[in-house]
Motif scaffolding. Structure first.
Motif, PDB file in Angstrom:
ATOM      1  N   UNK A  20       0.827  -1.210   0.000  1.00 18.21           N
ATOM      2  CA  UNK A  20       0.000   0.000   0.000  1.00 18.21           C
ATOM      3  C   UNK A  20       0.858   1.255   0.000  1.00 18.21           C
ATOM      4  N   UNK A  21       1.939   1.228   0.774  1.00 18.36           N
ATOM      5  CA  UNK A  21       2.842   2.381   0.836  1.00 18.36           C
ATOM      6  C   UNK A  21       3.539   2.582  -0.512  1.00 18.36           C
ATOM      7  N   UNK A  22       3.980   1.486  -1.127  1.00 20.69           N
ATOM      8  CA  UNK A  22       4.647   1.564  -2.428  1.00 20.69           C
ATOM      9  C   UNK A  22       3.694   2.115  -3.481  1.00 20.69           C
ATOM     10  N   UNK A  23       2.454   1.643  -3.455  1.00 22.04           N
ATOM     11  CA  UNK A  23       1.447   2.083  -4.427  1.00 22.04           C
ATOM     12  C   UNK A  23       1.162   3.576  -4.280  1.00 22.04           C
ATOM     13  N   UNK A  24       1.099   4.033  -3.030  1.00 21.87           N
ATOM     14  CA  UNK A  24       0.850   5.459  -2.769  1.00 21.87           C
ATOM     15  C   UNK A  24       2.003   6.317  -3.267  1.00 21.87           C
ATOM     16  N   UNK A  25       3.227   5.830  -3.086  1.00 23.16           N
ATOM     17  CA  UNK A  25       4.410   6.543  -3.577  1.00 23.16           C
ATOM     18  C   UNK A  25       4.826   7.707  -2.692  1.00 23.16           C
ATOM     19  N   UNK A  26       5.958   8.306  -3.069  1.00 22.42           N
ATOM     20  CA  UNK A  26       6.521   9.384  -2.257  1.00 22.42           C
ATOM     21  C   UNK A  26       6.819  10.648  -3.051  1.00 22.42           C
ATOM     22  N   UNK A  27       6.170  10.808  -4.194  1.00 27.32           N
ATOM     23  CA  UNK A  27       6.340  12.041  -4.953  1.00 27.32           C
ATOM     24  C   UNK A  27       5.750  13.208  -4.156  1.00 27.32           C
ATOM     25  N   UNK A  28       6.540  14.245  -4.001  1.00 17.16           N
ATOM     26  CA  UNK A  28       6.118  15.445  -3.255  1.00 17.16           C
ATOM     27  C   UNK A  28       5.716  15.126  -1.810  1.00 17.16           C
ATOM     28  N   UNK A  29       6.296  14.082  -1.261  1.00 19.60           N
ATOM     29  CA  UNK A  29       5.991  13.691   0.114  1.00 19.60           C
ATOM     30  C   UNK A  29       6.596  14.672   1.105  1.00 19.60           C
ATOM     31  N   UNK A  30       5.767  15.145   2.035  1.00 24.74           N
ATOM     32  CA  UNK A  30       6.269  16.068   3.053  1.00 24.74           C
ATOM     33  C   UNK A  30       7.246  15.364   3.981  1.00 24.74           C
ATOM     34  N   UNK A  31       7.014  14.067   4.208  1.00 23.17           N
ATOM     35  CA  UNK A  31       7.926  13.316   5.073  1.00 23.17           C
ATOM     36  C   UNK A  31       9.320  13.278   4.458  1.00 23.17           C
ATOM     37  N   UNK A  32       9.395  12.996   3.173  1.00 23.22           N
ATOM     38  CA  UNK A  32      10.689  12.953   2.482  1.00 23.22           C
ATOM     39  C   UNK A  32      11.379  14.310   2.547  1.00 23.22           C
ATOM     40  N   UNK A  33      10.622  15.366   2.297  1.00 23.99           N
ATOM     41  CA  UNK A  33      11.175  16.727   2.342  1.00 23.99           C
ATOM     42  C   UNK A  33      11.658  17.057   3.758  1.00 23.99           C
ATOM     43  N   UNK A  34      10.823  16.750   4.742  1.00 22.98           N
ATOM     44  CA  UNK A  34      11.187  17.038   6.134  1.00 22.98           C
ATOM     45  C   UNK A  34      12.429  16.261   6.564  1.00 22.98           C
ATOM     46  N   UNK A  35      12.481  14.977   6.205  1.00 20.32           N
ATOM     47  CA  UNK A  35      13.634  14.152   6.558  1.00 20.32           C
ATOM     48  C   UNK A  35      14.910  14.676   5.909  1.00 20.32           C
ATOM     49  N   UNK A  36      14.827  15.060   4.641  1.00 22.53           N
ATOM     50  CA  UNK A  36      16.018  15.550   3.943  1.00 22.53           C
ATOM     51  C   UNK A  36      16.482  16.878   4.529  1.00 22.53           C
ATOM     52  N   UNK A  37      15.550  17.736   4.921  1.00 17.42           N
ATOM     53  CA  UNK A  37      15.929  19.005   5.553  1.00 17.42           C
ATOM     54  C   UNK A  37      16.623  18.765   6.896  1.00 17.42           C
ATOM     55  N   UNK A  38      16.090  17.825   7.660  1.00 16.16           N
ATOM     56  CA  UNK A  38      16.688  17.516   8.956  1.00 16.16           C
ATOM     57  C   UNK A  38      18.065  16.867   8.777  1.00 16.16           C
ATOM     58  N   UNK A  39      18.166  15.959   7.818  1.00 16.16           N
ATOM     59  CA  UNK A  39      19.450  15.299   7.543  1.00 16.16           C
ATOM     60  C   UNK A  39      20.486  16.308   7.054  1.00 16.16           C
ATOM     61  N   UNK A  40      20.047  17.287   6.276  1.00 12.71           N
ATOM     62  CA  UNK A  40      20.960  18.324   5.804  1.00 12.71           C
ATOM     63  C   UNK A  40      21.472  19.166   6.969  1.00 12.71           C
ATOM     64  N   UNK A  41      20.579  19.481   7.905  1.00 13.26           N
ATOM     65  CA  UNK A  41      20.992  20.235   9.091  1.00 13.26           C
ATOM     66  C   UNK A  41      22.032  19.449   9.884  1.00 13.26           C
ATOM     67  N   UNK A  42      21.782  18.169  10.068  1.00  8.10           N
ATOM     68  CA  UNK A  42      22.730  17.322  10.799  1.00  8.10           C
ATOM     69  C   UNK A  42      24.063  17.258  10.076  1.00  8.10           C
ATOM     70  N   UNK A  43      24.005  17.153   8.754  1.00  6.51           N
ATOM     71  CA  UNK A  43      25.228  17.103   7.951  1.00  6.51           C
ATOM     72  C   UNK A  43      26.016  18.406   8.062  1.00  6.51           C
ATOM     73  N   UNK A  44      25.299  19.524   8.061  1.00  5.59           N
ATOM     74  CA  UNK A  44      25.952  20.830   8.211  1.00  5.59           C
ATOM     75  C   UNK A  44      26.583  20.965   9.592  1.00  5.59           C
ATOM     76  N   UNK A  45      25.889  20.443  10.603  1.00  6.39           N
ATOM     77  CA  UNK A  45      26.439  20.473  11.959  1.00  6.39           C
ATOM     78  C   UNK A  45      27.773  19.745  12.013  1.00  6.39           C
ATOM     79  N   UNK A  46      27.848  18.639  11.281  1.00  7.92           N
ATOM     80  CA  UNK A  46      29.079  17.854  11.256  1.00  7.92           C
ATOM     81  C   UNK A  46      30.178  18.529  10.427  1.00  7.92           C
TER      82      UNK A  46
END
Length: 201
Positions: A20-46
């Motif tokens: 069901x999750x695969x069928x729904x997909x992740x195009x324009x997913x807010x979760x993906x965007x939020x995770x990448x923003x948070x990961x970028x912040x962590x990467x910048x911290x490092x």
């Protein structure tokens, strides 16, 4: 599964969930965007330091906060103050991830590899998304045992995904440990595809 909690039925529920999750997909997913923003912040911290990472997101005010307030403020910032359901899941995922990685202050993110951070976030997402999709259905059918049923399935899904997302796989997808939206999307898609394959077509 709710009325007959056998291992086969549990596998079947997990397979249908992954599909069901695969069928729904992740195009324009807010979760993906939020995770990448948070990961970028962590990467910048490092890479450039905590202060500069805060400068990048325009949140210098957090610098003088104590550890608890700083973490809380950043979690809500990257979860957009829980405007949508996906933002609420983001908050839950980030909070759980920080606990698992033993982050006591945002500056501690400098010690975490990007792939490790993304892996834990994705595993947490699989767990919390299941509860979001099926909580009401399970509680309606078996309110007395609902908490246990949901927790058992969440743990089952989490540990399957954790074992599937190996360091080798993450390195093949993201060899440079980048915190980019397309990479987060690919990892989360791969994780659910592996879960579907693991539980059978």
């Amino acid at each position: 599964y709710i009325s007959n909690q056998t291992s086969d039925n549990r596998r079947n529920v997990a397979r249908k969930y992954a599909n069901a999750i695969i069928t729904e997909g992740f195009d324009n997913s807010r979760v993906v965007i939020n995770f990448s923003n948070f990961a970028h912040f962590a990467s910048s911290t490092r890479s450039v330091g905590y202060k500069y990472a805060l400068d990048e997101i325009g949140r210098n005010d957090i610098l003088d906060m104590n550890s608890e307030d700083a973490l809380n403020e950043l979690m809500h910032y990257f979860a957009n103050d829980c405007i949508t359901i996906d933002d609420k899941i983001t908050l839950d995922c980030i909070s759980a991830t920080l606990y698992i990685l033993e982050i006591e202050h945002p500056a501690d993110l400098k010690n975490i590899e990007t792939n490790t951070l993304i892996k834990v976030l994705v595993c947490q997402f699989a767990k919390f998304k299941f509860a979001q999709l099926f909580d009401k259905q399970i509680r309606n059918k078996d309110p007395l045992n609902a908490d246990k049923i949901i927790l058992d399935m969440q743990n089952y899904i989490y540990y399957t995904m954790e074992n599937s997302l190996t360091n080798e796989l993450l390195s093949s997808i993201n060899p440079q440990n980048l915190a980019e939206e397309k990479i987060v999307k690919e990892i989360i898609e791969q994780a659910f595809n592996l879960m579907k394959e693991f539980y059978g077509e």
